[in-house]
Design a protein around this motif. Sequence first.
Motif, PDB file in Angstrom:
ATOM      1  N   ALA A   1       0.854  -1.423   0.104  1.00 50.44           N
ATOM      2  CA  ALA A   1      -0.438  -0.010  -0.109  1.00 50.44           C
ATOM      3  C   ALA A   1       0.854   0.955   0.000  1.00 50.44           C
ATOM      4  CB  ALA A   1      -0.794  -0.008   0.820  1.00 50.44           C
ATOM      5  N   PHE A   2       2.122   0.831   0.577  1.00 51.38           N
ATOM      6  CA  PHE A   2       3.640   2.184   0.614  1.00 51.38           C
ATOM      7  C   PHE A   2       4.307   1.763   0.455  1.00 51.38           C
ATOM      8  CE2 PHE A   2      -0.725   2.197   4.073  1.00 51.38           C
ATOM      9  CZ  PHE A   2      -0.798   3.627   3.220  1.00 51.38           C
ATOM     10  N   PRO A   3       4.909   2.071  -0.369  1.00 53.83           N
ATOM     11  CA  PRO A   3       6.202   0.882  -0.614  1.00 53.83           C
ATOM     12  C   PRO A   3       7.144   1.801   0.162  1.00 53.83           C
ATOM     13  CG  PRO A   3       5.255   1.795  -3.105  1.00 53.83           C
ATOM     14  CD  PRO A   3       4.169   2.152  -1.972  1.00 53.83           C
ATOM     15  N   LYS A   4       8.165   1.083   0.403  1.00 52.95           N
ATOM     16  CA  LYS A   4       9.106   2.566   1.605  1.00 52.95           C
ATOM     17  C   LYS A   4      10.160   1.334   0.962  1.00 52.95           C
ATOM     18  CE  LYS A   4       6.258   4.438   3.691  1.00 52.95           C
ATOM     19  NZ  LYS A   4       5.535   5.613   3.001  1.00 52.95           N
ATOM     20  N   LYS A   5      11.849   2.495   1.407  1.00 52.64           N
ATOM     21  CA  LYS A   5      12.714   1.857   0.693  1.00 52.64           C
ATOM     22  C   LYS A   5      14.043   1.310   2.122  1.00 52.64           C
ATOM     23  CE  LYS A   5      13.760   5.749  -2.021  1.00 52.64           C
ATOM     24  NZ  LYS A   5      14.965   6.359  -2.419  1.00 52.64           N
ATOM     25  N   LYS A   6      13.226   1.108   3.551  1.00 53.30           N
ATOM     26  CA  LYS A   6      13.835   0.829   4.214  1.00 53.30           C
ATOM     27  C   LYS A   6      12.590   0.216   4.842  1.00 53.30           C
ATOM     28  CE  LYS A   6      17.839   1.102   7.497  1.00 53.30           C
ATOM     29  NZ  LYS A   6      19.591   2.116   8.417  1.00 53.30           N
ATOM     30  N   TYR A   7      13.332   0.087   6.319  1.00 54.01           N
ATOM     31  CA  TYR A   7      12.568  -1.520   7.654  1.00 54.01           C
ATOM     32  C   TYR A   7      13.245  -1.709   8.345  1.00 54.01           C
ATOM     33  CZ  TYR A   7       8.239  -1.586   4.360  1.00 54.01           C
ATOM     34  OH  TYR A   7       7.626  -1.671   3.312  1.00 54.01           O
ATOM     35  N   VAL A   8      12.873  -0.615  10.018  1.00 55.70           N
ATOM     36  CA  VAL A   8      14.219  -1.320  10.505  1.00 55.70           C
ATOM     37  C   VAL A   8      12.770  -1.954  11.414  1.00 55.70           C
ATOM     38  CG1 VAL A   8      15.179  -0.865  13.179  1.00 55.70           C
ATOM     39  CG2 VAL A   8      15.594   1.027  10.467  1.00 55.70           C
ATOM     40  N   VAL A   9      13.225  -3.272  11.974  1.00 50.29           N
ATOM     41  CA  VAL A   9      12.913  -3.813  13.577  1.00 50.29           C
ATOM     42  C   VAL A   9      13.141  -3.347  14.543  1.00 50.29           C
ATOM     43  CG1 VAL A   9      11.618  -5.769  13.935  1.00 50.29           C
ATOM     44  CG2 VAL A   9      12.155  -5.236  11.054  1.00 50.29           C
ATOM     45  N   LEU A  10      13.070  -3.189  15.576  1.00 45.92           N
ATOM     46  CA  LEU A  10      13.112  -2.457  16.712  1.00 45.92           C
ATOM     47  C   LEU A  10      12.381  -3.617  17.775  1.00 45.92           C
ATOM     48  CD1 LEU A  10      15.531  -0.363  17.807  1.00 45.92           C
ATOM     49  CD2 LEU A  10      13.372   0.803  17.881  1.00 45.92           C
TER      50      LEU A  10
END
Length: 478
Positions: free
Chosen positions: A223-232
């Motif tokens: 739905a909202f394409p991103k370049k980066k994800y961080v899982v904290l």
Amino acid sequence: MKDNILSPYYPSMSKRTYNILEQIQVQVSVTHNPYSIPLDRLFSMAARNNKKRAFLFVSHVLGKHIPVNPHVSLLSGVCLALLLKQEMDGDVPENLIAIAVEGLIDPSKAKVAYSEIIESGLSLSQPVTLIGFAETATAIGHAVYHTFQAWKETCSFIHTTREDIKQLESVISFNEEHSHAVAHYCYANDPKLLKDPETIVLVDDEITTGKTSLNIIREIQAAFPKKKYVVLSLLDWRTEEDEQKYQQLEMELGVTIRTIALVKGGIDVSGEPVLSTENEIRAMASSERSDSIEIMFVDRFFEHVPCSSQNDQGYENHSPYLKYSGRFGLDSHENQEVDKSIAEAAAYLLSTRIGNKTLCMGTGEFMYLPMRIAAEMGDGIYYQSTTRSPIHANRSEDYAVQTAYPYPSPDNPAVLNYLYNISPGMYDELYLFFEREAEPEAFRHFMQILDSLQLKKINIVFFSPSVQDWKGVQRNHG
């Protein structure tokens, strides 16, 4: 990121075996502990009444199953925020890391440590949206977000929810496959919260397989394409196979996924599940209502969202939700208003205290605002929250969950909730925080449990305007 910034409590790898009630053995191998935090400060172990997962890491810092100094819980979010800043912007001043970790380890230093770091004016160099997972990580996700008080650009926070809000459409929906409550929703008032930033930060208390994060990343990317994800997360126990699934998803979606945790390692489990019967965990409760119960309202300090919900039995609750709980999204421009509301509510509740040892209790997903209020209600405050998580209680020495009180949730009587680790005479008084009012009859069983705890005073605090008739019970509007 540097390992062993403080004194090295652990070498590069350490192992420890937890024997849970002589039936389950969990061997923990720590491979990464960047802030050198002792494991015993972060968690202990318990058996879980869930066939999908037989054990539970019971956190000593979340303020969920075990009562804690509320500033310790807030500092757990601060420590994650410092790791996030290291990931995104490079090094963080080591004195701030030392202050945060010292406060996390020593509760007597937690209040000063938290204040000093919040006042230091930390910020990130680029906008992000942080998403906390319901129910357990709603507070730490919010605490991570709140650590960055001096945003250079607008950043946002929202937490997922299991609430079924009829007037709103969830912008993303996904499943937490191993959970006792699978479905998650995300009700963002402004979709730009997810659309605009290039980076999304997912905050959880523990990652075991990582499937929940993979599920939400797929939904967000569609739905909202991103370049980066961080899982904290506080804890990360993924296997090599689990980690490979993250790498595969990176290649499939053309994104970067970074995982950061206070403690990373592996677990090896053997033994048989411990499944409680209802009689083993049901508390003895008085059949009469205490005269010491007071119904309190702090709605005038907060803004509301006029939405109703429907529970599993078809009952519609028309009490409004809180605008700034995190469920509908927040951005940095609203932080000052949130802090003001918290300070005013805390000052009012502090003026009503009668005891030296007081328990403040959030309910379900509603953790962060009660935690922040508790932190400003003076000395002698402990904080924890009710939960849906079914855990086997046992009074064995060093076991994480000594007592368990099951009760039908006032919001949704079809759902069993639990109150853990509180015994008769343990506290002088209790402040029980609910975001919204429900029918008085729905609280009957919970009231019986509270009556059995030998409290001098029980304060039930609602953040929504009064819409019910609590006959025979003292009411007080802040």
